[in-house]
Design a protein around this motif. Sequence first.
Motif, PDB file in Angstrom:
ATOM      1  N   LEU A 152       0.832  -1.210   0.000  1.00  0.00           N
ATOM      2  CA  LEU A 152       0.000   0.000   0.000  1.00  0.00           C
ATOM      3  C   LEU A 152       0.862   1.254   0.000  1.00  0.00           C
ATOM      4  CD1 LEU A 152      -2.804  -1.067   2.521  1.00  0.00           C
ATOM      5  CD2 LEU A 152      -3.002  -0.842   0.042  1.00  0.00           C
ATOM      6  N   PHE A 153       1.929   1.247   0.792  1.00  0.00           N
ATOM      7  CA  PHE A 153       2.789   2.427   0.862  1.00  0.00           C
ATOM      8  C   PHE A 153       3.481   2.674  -0.483  1.00  0.00           C
ATOM      9  CE2 PHE A 153       6.757   4.622   1.685  1.00  0.00           C
ATOM     10  CZ  PHE A 153       6.344   5.669   2.500  1.00  0.00           C
ATOM     11  N   VAL A 154       3.994   1.590  -1.090  1.00  0.00           N
ATOM     12  CA  VAL A 154       4.667   1.749  -2.376  1.00  0.00           C
ATOM     13  C   VAL A 154       3.694   2.252  -3.432  1.00  0.00           C
ATOM     14  CG1 VAL A 154       5.807   0.489  -4.243  1.00  0.00           C
ATOM     15  CG2 VAL A 154       6.461   0.060  -1.870  1.00  0.00           C
ATOM     16  N   ALA A 155       2.465   1.707  -3.441  1.00  0.00           N
ATOM     17  CA  ALA A 155       1.467   2.165  -4.411  1.00  0.00           C
ATOM     18  C   ALA A 155       1.146   3.639  -4.203  1.00  0.00           C
ATOM     19  CB  ALA A 155       0.207   1.308  -4.291  1.00  0.00           C
ATOM     20  N   LEU A 156       1.005   4.036  -2.920  1.00  0.00           N
ATOM     21  CA  LEU A 156       0.717   5.439  -2.622  1.00  0.00           C
ATOM     22  C   LEU A 156       1.872   6.337  -3.053  1.00  0.00           C
ATOM     23  CD1 LEU A 156      -1.125   7.551  -1.284  1.00  0.00           C
ATOM     24  CD2 LEU A 156       0.001   7.015   0.902  1.00  0.00           C
ATOM     25  N   VAL A 157       3.102   5.930  -2.752  1.00  0.00           N
ATOM     26  CA  VAL A 157       4.269   6.737  -3.116  1.00  0.00           C
ATOM     27  C   VAL A 157       4.398   6.848  -4.631  1.00  0.00           C
ATOM     28  CG1 VAL A 157       6.786   6.760  -3.105  1.00  0.00           C
ATOM     29  CG2 VAL A 157       5.538   6.319  -0.995  1.00  0.00           C
ATOM     30  N   LEU A 158       4.187   5.722  -5.339  1.00  0.00           N
ATOM     31  CA  LEU A 158       4.271   5.773  -6.801  1.00  0.00           C
ATOM     32  C   LEU A 158       3.212   6.695  -7.393  1.00  0.00           C
ATOM     33  CD1 LEU A 158       4.981   2.024  -7.702  1.00  0.00           C
ATOM     34  CD2 LEU A 158       6.582   3.953  -7.739  1.00  0.00           C
ATOM     35  N   THR A 159       2.011   6.632  -6.831  1.00  0.00           N
ATOM     36  CA  THR A 159       0.944   7.494  -7.336  1.00  0.00           C
ATOM     37  C   THR A 159       1.264   8.964  -7.108  1.00  0.00           C
ATOM     38  OG1 THR A 159      -0.673   5.749  -6.908  1.00  0.00           O
ATOM     39  CG2 THR A 159      -1.520   7.987  -7.208  1.00  0.00           C
TER      40      THR A 159
ATOM     41  N   LEU B  41      12.671  10.370  -4.316  1.00  0.00           N
ATOM     42  CA  LEU B  41      12.950   8.967  -3.966  1.00  0.00           C
ATOM     43  C   LEU B  41      13.641   8.858  -2.613  1.00  0.00           C
ATOM     44  CD1 LEU B  41      14.091   7.493  -7.399  1.00  0.00           C
ATOM     45  CD2 LEU B  41      11.913   7.141  -6.232  1.00  0.00           C
ATOM     46  N   LEU B  42      14.572   9.761  -2.359  1.00  0.00           N
ATOM     47  CA  LEU B  42      15.244   9.731  -1.048  1.00  0.00           C
ATOM     48  C   LEU B  42      14.258   9.996   0.069  1.00  0.00           C
ATOM     49  CD1 LEU B  42      18.581  11.614  -1.876  1.00  0.00           C
ATOM     50  CD2 LEU B  42      18.265   9.162  -1.481  1.00  0.00           C
ATOM     51  N   LEU B  43      13.405  10.976  -0.143  1.00  0.00           N
ATOM     52  CA  LEU B  43      12.400  11.271   0.876  1.00  0.00           C
ATOM     53  C   LEU B  43      11.435  10.105   1.049  1.00  0.00           C
ATOM     54  CD1 LEU B  43      11.097  13.275   2.823  1.00  0.00           C
ATOM     55  CD2 LEU B  43       9.781  14.183   0.886  1.00  0.00           C
ATOM     56  N   SER B  44      11.029   9.506  -0.081  1.00  0.00           N
ATOM     57  CA  SER B  44      10.109   8.366  -0.005  1.00  0.00           C
ATOM     58  C   SER B  44      10.767   7.171   0.682  1.00  0.00           C
ATOM     59  CB  SER B  44       9.648   7.968  -1.409  1.00  0.00           C
ATOM     60  OG  SER B  44       8.984   9.045  -2.041  1.00  0.00           O
ATOM     61  N   GLY B  45      12.068   6.937   0.365  1.00  0.00           N
ATOM     62  CA  GLY B  45      12.773   5.835   1.017  1.00  0.00           C
ATOM     63  C   GLY B  45      12.878   6.022   2.514  1.00  0.00           C
ATOM     64  N   GLY B  46      13.175   7.260   2.930  1.00  0.00           N
ATOM     65  CA  GLY B  46      13.232   7.543   4.362  1.00  0.00           C
ATOM     66  C   GLY B  46      11.887   7.346   5.023  1.00  0.00           C
ATOM     67  N   LEU B  47      10.830   7.846   4.342  1.00  0.00           N
ATOM     68  CA  LEU B  47       9.483   7.652   4.889  1.00  0.00           C
ATOM     69  C   LEU B  47       9.100   6.181   4.911  1.00  0.00           C
ATOM     70  CD1 LEU B  47       7.549  10.630   3.233  1.00  0.00           C
ATOM     71  CD2 LEU B  47       8.246  10.403   5.630  1.00  0.00           C
ATOM     72  N   LEU B  48       9.562   5.420   3.871  1.00  0.00           N
ATOM     73  CA  LEU B  48       9.265   3.990   3.840  1.00  0.00           C
ATOM     74  C   LEU B  48       9.905   3.269   5.022  1.00  0.00           C
ATOM     75  CD1 LEU B  48       8.134   1.484   2.440  1.00  0.00           C
ATOM     76  CD2 LEU B  48      10.221   1.387   1.062  1.00  0.00           C
TER      77      LEU B  48
ATOM     78  N   LEU C 119      10.797   4.577   7.861  1.00  0.00           N
ATOM     79  CA  LEU C 119      10.111   5.019   9.071  1.00  0.00           C
ATOM     80  C   LEU C 119       8.757   4.328   9.208  1.00  0.00           C
ATOM     81  CD1 LEU C 119      10.011   6.890  11.523  1.00  0.00           C
ATOM     82  CD2 LEU C 119       9.022   8.661  10.026  1.00  0.00           C
ATOM     83  N   THR C 120       8.047   4.232   8.075  1.00  0.00           N
ATOM     84  CA  THR C 120       6.738   3.587   8.111  1.00  0.00           C
ATOM     85  C   THR C 120       6.859   2.107   8.459  1.00  0.00           C
ATOM     86  OG1 THR C 120       5.933   5.133   6.425  1.00  0.00           O
ATOM     87  CG2 THR C 120       4.667   3.103   6.755  1.00  0.00           C
ATOM     88  N   LEU C 121       7.858   1.433   7.863  1.00  0.00           N
ATOM     89  CA  LEU C 121       8.052   0.018   8.176  1.00  0.00           C
ATOM     90  C   LEU C 121       8.413  -0.181   9.643  1.00  0.00           C
ATOM     91  CD1 LEU C 121       9.964  -1.332   5.039  1.00  0.00           C
ATOM     92  CD2 LEU C 121       7.577  -1.716   5.673  1.00  0.00           C
ATOM     93  N   GLY C 122       9.234   0.712  10.165  1.00  0.00           N
ATOM     94  CA  GLY C 122       9.580   0.609  11.584  1.00  0.00           C
ATOM     95  C   GLY C 122       8.361   0.779  12.470  1.00  0.00           C
ATOM     96  N   ILE C 123       7.560   1.817  12.161  1.00  0.00           N
ATOM     97  CA  ILE C 123       6.346   2.031  12.957  1.00  0.00           C
ATOM     98  C   ILE C 123       5.367   0.873  12.763  1.00  0.00           C
ATOM     99  CG2 ILE C 123       4.354   3.550  13.242  1.00  0.00           C
ATOM    100  CD1 ILE C 123       6.130   5.880  12.435  1.00  0.00           C
ATOM    101  N   ALA C 124       5.244   0.386  11.500  1.00  0.00           N
ATOM    102  CA  ALA C 124       4.338  -0.730  11.237  1.00  0.00           C
ATOM    103  C   ALA C 124       4.799  -1.997  11.965  1.00  0.00           C
ATOM    104  CB  ALA C 124       4.255  -0.995   9.731  1.00  0.00           C
ATOM    105  N   ARG C 125       6.124  -2.221  11.981  1.00  0.00           N
ATOM    106  CA  ARG C 125       6.655  -3.397  12.678  1.00  0.00           C
ATOM    107  C   ARG C 125       6.334  -3.330  14.158  1.00  0.00           C
ATOM    108  NH1 ARG C 125      10.802  -7.137  11.843  1.00  0.00           N
ATOM    109  NH2 ARG C 125      11.833  -7.857  13.739  1.00  0.00           N
ATOM    110  N   TRP C 126       6.554  -2.169  14.735  1.00  0.00           N
ATOM    111  CA  TRP C 126       6.255  -2.014  16.164  1.00  0.00           C
ATOM    112  C   TRP C 126       4.756  -2.155  16.412  1.00  0.00           C
ATOM    113  CZ3 TRP C 126       3.293   1.835  18.532  1.00  0.00           C
ATOM    114  CH2 TRP C 126       3.323   1.830  19.928  1.00  0.00           C
ATOM    115  N   GLY C 127       3.961  -1.520  15.540  1.00  0.00           N
ATOM    116  CA  GLY C 127       2.517  -1.585  15.727  1.00  0.00           C
ATOM    117  C   GLY C 127       1.961  -2.981  15.529  1.00  0.00           C
TER     118      GLY C 127
END
Length: 645
Positions: free
Chosen positions: A14-21, A153-160, A162-170
Motif C-alpha cells: 500500500l505504501f509503495v502504491a501510494l508513493v508511486l501514485t 525517492l530519497l524522501l520516499s525511502g526515508g518515509l518507507l 520510518l513507516t516500516l519501523g512504525i508498522a513493525r512495532w505496531g
Amino acid sequence: MTLYKQLSLLVLGLFVALVLTLSWGQLVEMRGFLYRQMGVELDNSSQALSMMLKPHMEQADKVSAEALVSATFDGGLYQSIDLTWLADGSVKRWHSSEAHSEVPRWFSQLGWFQPQQRNLVITSGWLQLGELTMTTHPGYAYRQLWNSLVNLLLLSGGLLLLTLGIARWGLHRLLKPLHAIQSHAEAVAQHHFDQPIAEPATRELAALVRSINSMEQQLQQQFQAHADQVSRLQSSLLADAVSGLANRQHLNQRLSSWLSEPGEGMLAMISVPLLEQIRGQFGYQLRDETIQQLAQQLTKLCDPLPGSAAFRISANEFAVLAMDLDLVAQHQLAEQLQQWAARLEQNSALSHPDKVTIGVVVRLPQHDQAQLLAEADGAMRQAQQLGEPLHWFKPQQQPVSQQQWRSWLIEALEQPMAIYLQPVQDWQSHGVKHYELFGRLCNQGEAVHANQFLPYLNLLGLGSTFDRCLLQQVVADPRCRDSAHPLSINLTSESINHPPFRHWLASLLEAHPSPLQFEISEQQALRGGSNLLALRQMLKKLGYPFGIDHFGRDLGSVDYLRVLLPDYVRLDHSFGDTQGQQELAQALSLTAQGLQIDTYLCGVEQTDALVAWQDSPLAGYQGFIAPPQPWSLLPEGTLQEDTQG
C-alpha cells in the motif's frame, strides 16, 4: 507465510502504491511547470537579445553582434541560435548537441521535453535588419526533473523505512495477543491446562479468546470427570468403606502384578484383636473411629516409602505391602510398625487390650501369590502363639548374600545378554504394533529371569549399568536398525534418577538412530521429579515414544498423565487376570484417550478373553497369548514385516 509477514507485505504494498501514485503526479506537475518555464524564459531571452542586437545590426557591426549572441549561447540553455543578416543574406549558426552529464542517458531519452523555438525579426523602423531564431535545450529541464526525482525517492525511502519501523512495532504490539493465543492453544492441544487467557482489547481477538477459554474449560472438565470416575470406581471396588484403605481384592491384584515382575520388598500381616474388644464394650461407632485413626496412622507410615501401601483385609486384620525396599529399609519399617502397635495398645480405652501381632515375610524369587500370603499369615499366627509383637518368617533356604550377588552381577554384565521379544498386538487388525524387549543375564550359558536379579540390580546400584549394556547390545544389532516395528525397553528406576545416564542415552540415540521406545512404571511416574521430566523432554525432543507400564496399579491420582503426556500406557496385569474389572479399566482407558494416549491391555492369556473388553477404547493387547521369544530364534524377516500384520 505468517500473518505478520502478510500484514507487513500489505503495508509495504500500500505504501509503495501510494508513493508511486504521488510521485507520478508530482513528476507530471513538475514537467508541466518546467515546460512552461522554458517557454517563458525563451520569450524573455529572445526579446532581450533582439533589442541588444538592433544597434549593432543598424551599424552592420557583425563582430559585435556575433559576440553578443555567443555570450548568450554560452549560457547553455539553448540548443541552437540562428542569426540571419537580411542585408546580405548571410547566416551565422550556433549549435550544441551535448547532454548534461548529471542526467542518465535513459532518462533524457524519455521524450518528456520537446525543444521550443522562437523566431523574431529585428527591425529599425520599417527596415528589416535581420532574423533571430532561438531553440531551447531540454537538458536543463531534464536535470531539474531528475534532481527532483532523486530528492523525491530519497524522501520516499526515508518515509518507507520510518513507516516500516512504525508498522513493525505496531503489528508486533497488535499481534502480541494473537501470539499468546497461539501458544495457549498449542498448550491446550497438548492438554496442558493453565490460567485462562485475558481478553485483549481487539473485539475480534476477544471473541476468539472467549472461545478458546471455553474449549479449554470443557476439556479440563472432561478430563476431571474421567479422573473422578476412576477415583469413584477405585473407591467402590478396591477400597474399604470404613477405613478408606485398599481392600483385600486390591491387595490380591497388587500381589499378582508385583509378583509377575522383577522386584523386592516385604508383606506384613497385622492382627488387631482389640478392635473387637472396643466393639463389644463401646459399640460400632467408637470401633469405626478407631479403625479410621488406625488407617491414618498406617498411611502416614507408608507415605514416605514409594511403592508401600496399607490394606484392611478383614474386620480386625490389616496388611502393609512394601515394594522396592532393601533389607535394611524393610527392618526399619517393621520396627516402626512394632512401635506403632505398642502405641495403639497404650492409647486404647481398654484396661486389658489384646496384643497386636505382626507377621512379616520377605519376598523371594520363588514366591507366588498364594505362598506369600500363606507365609505372612503363618508368621502372624506364630507371633500370636509365641506372644511376640513381631515375627519374621524364616525361609528354609539361606538367601544369597549381597556380596555374592554383586560379584555375579558384575561378571554377568560383562557378557552378552539373552534378549527376548514379546509382541503388542493391534486391537483391530491383531497385527504387531511393537515389541516389548527384555534382557536376561546369563549364568553358565543359561538365561536367568529378571525376577531373580533385577531387585539386586537396583539394590546394588547397577540398574543404569544394566540398561547401558542392554542398549549398547541392541543398537549394535543390525536387526534393530532394520526393524519395521518399534522396540520398547523398560528403564530401571536408577537410570531415571541418574542424570549422567540421561546424557549418555541422548548421545547414544543421536549417534545411532533406532526404532526404540522407552517405558517406566506407574510407581516411578507417581514419584515424578525433575529427573523424570528431563528424561521425558529429552526423549520427546529426539522423537522417541514414551510409555507407562502398570497403569492403574496404584489407588492414586492419574494427574501425572497431564504432566508426562506419554504416547501409550499399559494397563496393569491385574486387569487381565481379574474378572469384573472392565468398568474401572474402561474409565482408565477413557481418561488416557481424552489425552490422546493409547491404552494396551496386558495379561491376556487366550483370544476368548478379548470378548469381554470389546467396548473398551483399547489400542492393543499383550500377554501369554503371544509369549516372549528369544530374539535369536525369531524367523528371519519377522521384524521387517508390516506393522499391521
